[in-house]
Design an enzyme around this catalytic site. Structure first.
Site, mmCIF file in Angstrom:
data_model
loop_
_atom_site.group_PDB
_atom_site.id
_atom_site.type_symbol
_atom_site.label_atom_id
_atom_site.label_comp_id
_atom_site.label_asym_id
_atom_site.label_seq_id
_atom_site.Cartn_x
_atom_site.Cartn_y
_atom_site.Cartn_z
ATOM 1 N N SER A 161 -68.727 84.344 56.146
ATOM 2 C CA SER A 161 -67.956 83.522 55.014
ATOM 3 C C SER A 161 -66.952 84.266 54.168
ATOM 4 O O SER A 161 -67.054 85.369 53.707
ATOM 5 C CB SER A 161 -69.025 82.910 54.073
ATOM 6 O OG SER A 161 -70.019 82.370 55.080
ATOM 7 N N GLN A 388 -91.566 65.890 39.403
ATOM 8 C CA GLN A 388 -91.954 64.677 38.712
ATOM 9 C C GLN A 388 -93.316 64.525 38.337
ATOM 10 O O GLN A 388 -93.611 64.011 37.418
ATOM 11 C CB GLN A 388 -91.266 63.441 39.773
ATOM 12 C CG GLN A 388 -91.350 62.054 39.044
ATOM 13 C CD GLN A 388 -90.180 62.067 38.044
ATOM 14 O OE1 GLN A 388 -89.052 62.497 38.180
ATOM 15 N NE2 GLN A 388 -90.424 60.873 37.023
ATOM 16 N N GLU A 415 -76.418 78.772 56.368
ATOM 17 C CA GLU A 415 -76.860 78.700 57.420
ATOM 18 C C GLU A 415 -76.218 77.209 58.280
ATOM 19 O O GLU A 415 -77.153 76.589 58.978
ATOM 20 C CB GLU A 415 -78.172 78.938 57.736
ATOM 21 C CG GLU A 415 -78.572 80.179 57.479
ATOM 22 C CD GLU A 415 -78.337 81.194 58.708
ATOM 23 O OE1 GLU A 415 -77.785 82.350 58.407
ATOM 24 O OE2 GLU A 415 -78.765 80.731 59.841
ATOM 25 N N THR A 417 -74.337 73.527 56.415
ATOM 26 C CA THR A 417 -74.622 72.587 55.447
ATOM 27 C C THR A 417 -75.428 71.432 56.194
ATOM 28 O O THR A 417 -75.373 71.442 57.585
ATOM 29 C CB THR A 417 -73.691 71.925 54.652
ATOM 30 O OG1 THR A 417 -72.687 71.321 55.453
ATOM 31 C CG2 THR A 417 -72.788 73.140 53.834
ATOM 32 N N GLU A 419 -74.506 68.512 56.439
ATOM 33 C CA GLU A 419 -73.638 67.716 57.072
ATOM 34 C C GLU A 419 -73.168 68.492 58.519
ATOM 35 O O GLU A 419 -72.924 67.516 59.300
ATOM 36 C CB GLU A 419 -72.058 67.588 56.132
ATOM 37 C CG GLU A 419 -72.456 66.682 55.087
ATOM 38 C CD GLU A 419 -73.137 67.400 53.994
ATOM 39 O OE1 GLU A 419 -73.567 68.660 53.777
ATOM 40 O OE2 GLU A 419 -73.814 66.701 52.830
HETATM 41 C C1 LIG Z 1 -76.765 82.048 48.242
HETATM 42 C C2 LIG Z 1 -75.953 82.089 49.378
HETATM 43 C C3 LIG Z 1 -76.037 83.157 50.394
HETATM 44 C C4 LIG Z 1 -75.132 82.972 51.252
HETATM 45 N N1 LIG Z 1 -75.469 84.208 52.203
HETATM 46 C C5 LIG Z 1 -74.542 84.368 53.218
HETATM 47 C C6 LIG Z 1 -74.500 85.532 53.921
HETATM 48 O O1 LIG Z 1 -75.279 86.032 53.882
HETATM 49 N N2 LIG Z 1 -73.374 85.495 54.768
HETATM 50 C C7 LIG Z 1 -72.497 84.529 55.162
HETATM 51 O O2 LIG Z 1 -71.496 84.886 55.836
HETATM 52 N N3 LIG Z 1 -72.364 83.513 54.152
HETATM 53 C C8 LIG Z 1 -73.297 83.145 53.201
HETATM 54 N N4 LIG Z 1 -73.256 82.154 52.452
HETATM 55 C C9 LIG Z 1 -72.167 81.131 52.766
HETATM 56 C C10 LIG Z 1 -72.855 79.924 53.230
HETATM 57 O O3 LIG Z 1 -73.171 80.117 54.498
HETATM 58 C C11 LIG Z 1 -71.682 78.723 52.894
HETATM 59 O O4 LIG Z 1 -71.319 78.545 51.626
HETATM 60 C C12 LIG Z 1 -71.642 77.453 53.761
HETATM 61 O O5 LIG Z 1 -71.560 77.677 55.172
HETATM 62 C C13 LIG Z 1 -70.973 76.310 53.291
HETATM 63 O O6 LIG Z 1 -69.613 76.893 53.306
HETATM 64 P P1 LIG Z 1 -68.586 76.366 52.063
HETATM 65 O O7 LIG Z 1 -69.288 76.984 50.706
HETATM 66 O O8 LIG Z 1 -67.419 77.069 52.176
HETATM 67 O O9 LIG Z 1 -68.426 74.958 51.803
HETATM 68 P P2 LIG Z 1 -67.377 74.087 52.491
HETATM 69 O O10 LIG Z 1 -67.124 74.424 53.904
HETATM 70 O O11 LIG Z 1 -66.311 74.003 51.771
HETATM 71 O O12 LIG Z 1 -68.171 72.567 52.463
HETATM 72 C C14 LIG Z 1 -68.170 71.826 51.094
HETATM 73 C C15 LIG Z 1 -68.754 70.342 51.805
HETATM 74 O O13 LIG Z 1 -67.877 69.642 52.621
HETATM 75 C C16 LIG Z 1 -68.724 69.334 53.572
HETATM 76 N N5 LIG Z 1 -68.025 69.573 54.946
HETATM 77 C C17 LIG Z 1 -67.331 70.594 55.179
HETATM 78 N N6 LIG Z 1 -66.737 70.232 56.591
HETATM 79 C C18 LIG Z 1 -67.171 69.152 56.937
HETATM 80 C C19 LIG Z 1 -67.045 68.456 58.052
HETATM 81 N N7 LIG Z 1 -66.334 68.757 59.136
HETATM 82 N N8 LIG Z 1 -67.841 67.126 58.061
HETATM 83 C C20 LIG Z 1 -68.516 66.946 57.212
HETATM 84 N N9 LIG Z 1 -68.563 67.384 55.768
HETATM 85 C C21 LIG Z 1 -68.391 68.531 55.770
HETATM 86 C C22 LIG Z 1 -69.951 70.603 53.791
HETATM 87 O O14 LIG Z 1 -71.008 70.183 54.185
HETATM 88 C C23 LIG Z 1 -70.029 70.458 52.150
HETATM 89 O O15 LIG Z 1 -70.898 69.497 51.688
HETATM 90 C C24 LIG Z 1 -74.167 81.984 51.320
HETATM 91 C C25 LIG Z 1 -74.108 81.289 50.527
HETATM 92 C C26 LIG Z 1 -74.893 81.221 49.318
HETATM 93 C C27 LIG Z 1 -74.533 80.212 48.276
#
Ligand SMILES: Cc1cc2nc3c(=O)[nH]c(=O)nc-3n(C[C@H](O)[C@H](O)[C@H](O)COP(=O)(O)OP(=O)(O)OC[C@H]3O[C@@H](n4cnc5c(N)ncnc54)[C@H](O)[C@@H]3O)c2cc1C
Length: 435
Positions: A161, A388, A415, A417, A419
């Site tokens: 990411s 609750q 891993e 979301t 969605e």
């Molecule tokens: C505590 C933590 C640990 C993590 N560890 C790792 C790690 O070890 N390695 C790593 O690589 N990453 C890691 N991540 C990153 C994580 O995998 C991403 O945060 C996650 O994949 C979501 O990406 P984003 O935050 O960019 O959300 P976005 O992609 O910006 O999404 C935002 C919202 O839009 C929705 N959305 C986006 N696209 C669509 C679509 N096409 N259709 C419908 N809804 C959509 C999403 O479901 C979400 O609700 C970690 C994150 C956290 C918070």
């Protein structure tokens, strides 16, 4: 902990007593039946062993490390000393032909505490990256280095990411350029939210070698311990799993040997050539990797949900209002009944997907994604219901369900979301490009 009622089964899974008599009357030889949800002796032993560690070592430490928001090295060391943390242990769990041991281990450990659980098993993300892209020689070289030794444990990080590329990994901007004269790769970019980022000895990094090819121009690299140009950026302050370390990772002219390209240059060149000619990709293989890893993540969520359910069940049996136990009210008892049912349903989806992965079945309906989606949402819902049931106490940091609820939330985000899981499942069942 026994998750399956085995009172009507023999140790080989065949029924006894009335059920066996009835089946025999129908001409069915129950001992021939191959289907059983009863765990083997080995699986039970491992389950009890991990549960003991979770109960005696992890859970008592959970509050302290959550409050400190620091990586719990002493607990990881304990896990390494007893042989729970290390590549031999992971290899042993994976060796189980049913595929259930790894989810069972994850459920028990995360039942103890998810922040510490992720500190212990976050390394497996890096291991999975090496395993899915690396050659056998690369696995032998790098996987043990992810774990270190029992006296000096290390951790691994998987960095895909980026600030503008989470769900949409194809948008990632980190580049890897090949310096042919020196047989080195030079990486530049910024990784975000990396579990163990910057404190890991081995970082597995996904970078673009050809931006024009989008995700098909990506490759995976190992950054060896102590490599110049690979630095931790800001540490992320989080809502939950606060003992687990999450940080940005900066790659500034980070030079690594050519041999650190996972899978090797020849394989990468073939892949790029296929992509440039517009030939079909091995997208199915990438999807299968996700389907294989998602049940494990689902099992972690099941562990959190079960912990909150058990705690709130005991609480409801003790707490009195209007002169009776609160569980004597249907609204509380029915909630607990639903929690138990949902958690068991989530576990069964996790076990099915884990079994499918280990026995080489096709994930035609994205069953791995289904398991993670269900388990993550059950964990968020169950932990909220647990708060609750505990009322005001549930909302305080003096009682663990508040922490469990914060921890559970990440399971609908990382891993993939919720969605994105729904997108994967709906595409799998329809065969259409749902957007
Ligand atoms: C505590 C933590 C640990 C993590 N560890 C790792 C790690 O070890 N390695 C790593 O690589 N990453 C890691 N991540 C990153 C994580 O995998 C991403 O945060 C996650 O994949 C979501 O990406 P984003 O935050 O960019 O959300 P976005 O992609 O910006 O999404 C935002 C919202 O839009 C929705 N959305 C986006 N696209 C669509 C679509 N096409 N259709 C419908 N809804 C959509 C999403 O479901 C979400 O609700 C970690 C994150 C956290 C918070």
């Amino acid at each position: 902990m026994s998750t399956v009622d085995s009172t009507t089964e023999k140790s080989n899974g065949a029924p006894e007593g009335d059920v066996a008599d009835e089946m025999s009357a129908l001409g069915i030889d129950a001992s021939e039946s191959k289907f059983s949800l009863e765990l083997s002796d080995d699986q039970r032993d491992i389950q009890e062993w991990v549960h003991g560690f979770a109960e005696q070592t992890v859970r008592p430490a959970a509050h302290e490390w959550d409050e400190k928001e620091e990586f719990p090295w002493p607990i990881v060391q304990e896990a390494a000393k007893i042989g729970l943390y290390g590549f031999e242990a992971i290899a042993q769990f994976w060796a189980d032909e049913s595929g259930l041991t790894f989810p069972i281990v994850n459920e028990e450990l995360f039942w103890g505490d998810a922040g510490i659980g992720m500190s212990i098993f976050g390394t497996t993300l890096a291991v999975a990256g090496i395993y899915s892209a690396g050659t056998p020689d690369q696995m032998v070289e790098w996987v043990p280095q992810c774990f270190g030794t029992p006296d000096d444990p290390k951790v691994g990080a998987f960095c895909a990411s980026e600030p503008d590329a989470g769900s949409d990994v194809s948008a990632l901007r980190t580049t890897a350029k090949y310096d042919e004269g020196k047989d080195e790769w030079v990486l530049n970019g910024q990784k975000a939210w990396a579990t163990n980022g910057g404190i890991a000895s081995v970082h597995v990094v996904i970078a673009s070698v050809d931006r024009e090819l989008g995700a098909r121009g990506h490759a995976a690299f190992v950054i060896p311990p102590g490599t110049k140009g690979c630095e931790q950026g800001a540490k992320v302050k989080k809502h939950g799993i606060r003992a687990s370390h999450t940080a940005d990772v900066h790659l500034d002219d980070c030079r690594i040997p050519g041999s650190c390209l996972l899978g090797g240059k020849e394989k990468l060149d073939e892949k790029l050539a296929r992509a440039r000619e517009g030939k079909s990709s091995k997208g199915q293989a990438a999807m299968r990797t996700f389907e294989l890893s998602r049940p494990t993540v689902g099992a972690q969520a099941v562990g959190i949900a079960r912990a909150a359910y058990e705690y709130s069940l005991e609480y409801a049996k003790e707490r009195e209002t209007w002169g009776r136990k609160i569980i004597e009210n249907q609204s509380i008892a029915f909630t607990l009944a639903d929690m138990k049912m949902e958690i068991d349903a989530a576990r069964l989806l996790v076990w099915r997907a884990a079994w499918m992965g280990r026995t080489g079945q096709d994930f035609n309906n994205a069953e791995g994604s289904m398991s993670k989606l269900k388990a993550g949402e059950v964990a968020v819902w169950s932990t909220e219901r647990a708060i609750q049931i505990l009322g005001g106490n549930g909302y305080t940091r003096e009682f663990p369900v508040e922490r469990m609820h914060r921890d559970a939330k990440i399971y609908t985000i990382f891993e993939g979301t919720s969605e994105i899981q729904r997108l994967v499942i709906s595409r799998a069942i329809s065969g259409m490009q749902i957007k």
